[in-house]
Design a protein around this motif. Structure first.
Motif, short mmCIF file in Angstrom:
data_model
loop_
_atom_site.label_atom_id
_atom_site.label_comp_id
_atom_site.label_asym_id
_atom_site.label_seq_id
_atom_site.Cartn_x
_atom_site.Cartn_y
_atom_site.Cartn_z
N VAL A 260 0.84 -1.20 0.00
CA VAL A 260 0.00 0.00 0.00
C VAL A 260 0.87 1.25 0.00
O VAL A 260 0.59 2.23 -0.70
N SER A 261 1.96 1.22 0.76
CA SER A 261 2.89 2.34 0.82
C SER A 261 3.46 2.64 -0.57
O SER A 261 3.48 3.80 -1.00
N ALA A 262 3.90 1.62 -1.26
CA ALA A 262 4.46 1.81 -2.59
C ALA A 262 3.40 2.27 -3.59
O ALA A 262 3.68 3.12 -4.44
N ALA A 263 2.21 1.74 -3.48
CA ALA A 263 1.14 2.10 -4.42
C ALA A 263 0.72 3.55 -4.28
O ALA A 263 0.34 4.19 -5.26
N GLN A 264 0.78 4.08 -3.05
CA GLN A 264 0.30 5.44 -2.82
C GLN A 264 1.42 6.45 -2.63
O GLN A 264 1.16 7.64 -2.43
N ASN A 265 2.67 5.97 -2.61
CA ASN A 265 3.82 6.85 -2.38
C ASN A 265 3.71 7.55 -1.02
O ASN A 265 3.86 8.76 -0.92
N VAL A 266 3.40 6.77 0.00
CA VAL A 266 3.33 7.26 1.38
C VAL A 266 4.27 6.40 2.23
O VAL A 266 4.74 5.36 1.78
N SER A 267 4.51 6.83 3.45
CA SER A 267 5.40 6.08 4.34
C SER A 267 4.73 4.77 4.77
O SER A 267 3.50 4.67 4.78
N PRO A 268 5.54 3.79 5.17
CA PRO A 268 4.96 2.54 5.68
C PRO A 268 4.07 2.77 6.91
O PRO A 268 3.09 2.06 7.11
N GLY A 269 4.40 3.75 7.73
CA GLY A 269 3.57 4.06 8.90
C GLY A 269 2.19 4.55 8.51
O GLY A 269 1.18 4.14 9.10
N VAL A 270 2.14 5.44 7.53
CA VAL A 270 0.85 5.93 7.03
C VAL A 270 0.05 4.78 6.44
O VAL A 270 -1.15 4.63 6.68
N ALA A 271 0.72 3.94 5.67
CA ALA A 271 0.05 2.79 5.05
C ALA A 271 -0.47 1.82 6.11
O ALA A 271 -1.59 1.32 6.00
N SER A 272 0.32 1.57 7.14
CA SER A 272 -0.12 0.67 8.21
C SER A 272 -1.35 1.24 8.92
O SER A 272 -2.28 0.50 9.26
N HIS A 273 -1.37 2.54 9.11
CA HIS A 273 -2.53 3.20 9.70
C HIS A 273 -3.77 2.99 8.83
O HIS A 273 -4.86 2.71 9.33
N GLN A 274 -3.60 3.11 7.53
CA GLN A 274 -4.72 2.91 6.62
C GLN A 274 -5.20 1.46 6.63
O GLN A 274 -6.40 1.21 6.55
N VAL A 275 -4.28 0.53 6.74
CA VAL A 275 -4.66 -0.89 6.84
C VAL A 275 -5.48 -1.10 8.11
O VAL A 275 -6.50 -1.80 8.10
N GLU A 276 -5.05 -0.47 9.19
CA GLU A 276 -5.79 -0.59 10.46
C GLU A 276 -7.20 -0.03 10.34
O GLU A 276 -8.18 -0.65 10.79
N LEU A 277 -7.34 1.13 9.71
CA LEU A 277 -8.67 1.72 9.50
C LEU A 277 -9.53 0.82 8.61
O LEU A 277 -10.71 0.58 8.90
N ALA A 278 -8.93 0.32 7.55
CA ALA A 278 -9.67 -0.53 6.61
C ALA A 278 -10.19 -1.78 7.30
O ALA A 278 -11.35 -2.17 7.10
N LEU A 279 -9.35 -2.39 8.12
CA LEU A 279 -9.76 -3.60 8.83
C LEU A 279 -10.87 -3.30 9.84
O LEU A 279 -11.84 -4.06 9.96
N ALA A 280 -10.75 -2.20 10.56
CA ALA A 280 -11.77 -1.83 11.54
C ALA A 280 -13.11 -1.56 10.86
O ALA A 280 -14.16 -1.98 11.36
N LEU A 281 -13.08 -0.89 9.74
CA LEU A 281 -14.33 -0.62 9.01
C LEU A 281 -14.96 -1.91 8.52
O LEU A 281 -16.18 -2.08 8.57
N ARG A 282 -14.14 -2.82 8.05
CA ARG A 282 -14.67 -4.08 7.51
C ARG A 282 -15.20 -4.98 8.62
O ARG A 282 -16.28 -5.55 8.50
N GLU A 283 -14.47 -5.11 9.71
CA GLU A 283 -14.83 -6.09 10.73
C GLU A 283 -15.67 -5.55 11.87
O GLU A 283 -16.57 -6.23 12.34
N ARG A 284 -15.36 -4.35 12.34
CA ARG A 284 -16.05 -3.83 13.53
C ARG A 284 -17.15 -2.84 13.23
O ARG A 284 -18.13 -2.76 13.96
N LEU A 285 -16.98 -2.06 12.18
CA LEU A 285 -17.89 -0.94 11.94
C LEU A 285 -18.45 -0.93 10.51
O LEU A 285 -18.27 0.04 9.77
N PRO A 286 -19.15 -1.97 10.12
CA PRO A 286 -19.65 -2.03 8.74
C PRO A 286 -20.67 -0.93 8.41
O PRO A 286 -20.73 -0.47 7.27
N ARG A 287 -21.44 -0.49 9.40
CA ARG A 287 -22.42 0.56 9.12
C ARG A 287 -21.74 1.91 8.92
O ARG A 287 -22.18 2.74 8.12
N VAL A 288 -20.66 2.15 9.63
CA VAL A 288 -19.86 3.35 9.40
C VAL A 288 -19.25 3.28 8.01
O VAL A 288 -19.23 4.28 7.28
#
Length: 131
Positions: free
Chosen positions: A67-95
């Motif tokens: 994800v970092s390479a695809a978006q030209n962002v730092s690995p930390g930013v990409a890891s944060h986005q992965v965390e958000l994506a997983l939370a939206l998918r698993e914990r907060l589908p209505r959000v």
């Protein structure tokens, strides 16, 4: 839905156009995070995935690097986005649904994800708890 948001924004003028394009931006961001969750899901479900959990670079870090390479962002930013994506998918589908409709901004979704991270009651998390 995304295409209809873009058409509505293109046909609007003034503040209506600003609001319309903000909704398009929100929906695009939601779509991007959904794709990130798909990449993580593919890595975790791949053959031999469980064996990689103890590697220096596990599934999470591999997805963050991609994800970092695809978006030209730092690995930390990409890891944060992965965390958000997983939370939206698993914990907060209505959000996630409201975000995909363009009704919520990335910043608001980020706040919701992190402020609900410690909720232990699954029914409360998805909005079914009685008040």
């Amino acid at each position: 839905m995304f295409d209809s948001l873009a058409v509505a924004a293109a046909n609007a003028r003034g503040a209506g156009a600003v609001a319309g394009w903000a909704r398009v931006e929100n929906a695009a961001c939601a779509r991007r995070l959904s794709e990130i969750a798909d990449v993580l899901e593919a890595r975790v479900s791949a053959d031999g995935s469980a064996e990689r959990e103890q590697w220096c670079i596990d599934n999470w870090d591999a997805v963050a690097a991609e994800v970092s390479a695809a978006q030209n962002v730092s690995p930390g930013v990409a890891s944060h986005q992965v965390e958000l994506a997983l939370a939206l998918r698993e914990r907060l589908p209505r959000v996630a649904e409201a975000f995909a409709a363009g009704d919520l901004s990335y910043r608001l979704v980020n706040a919701i994800v992190y402020r609900t991270a410690l909720i232990g009651d699954r029914a409360a998390e998805i909005g079914r708890a009685s008040c």
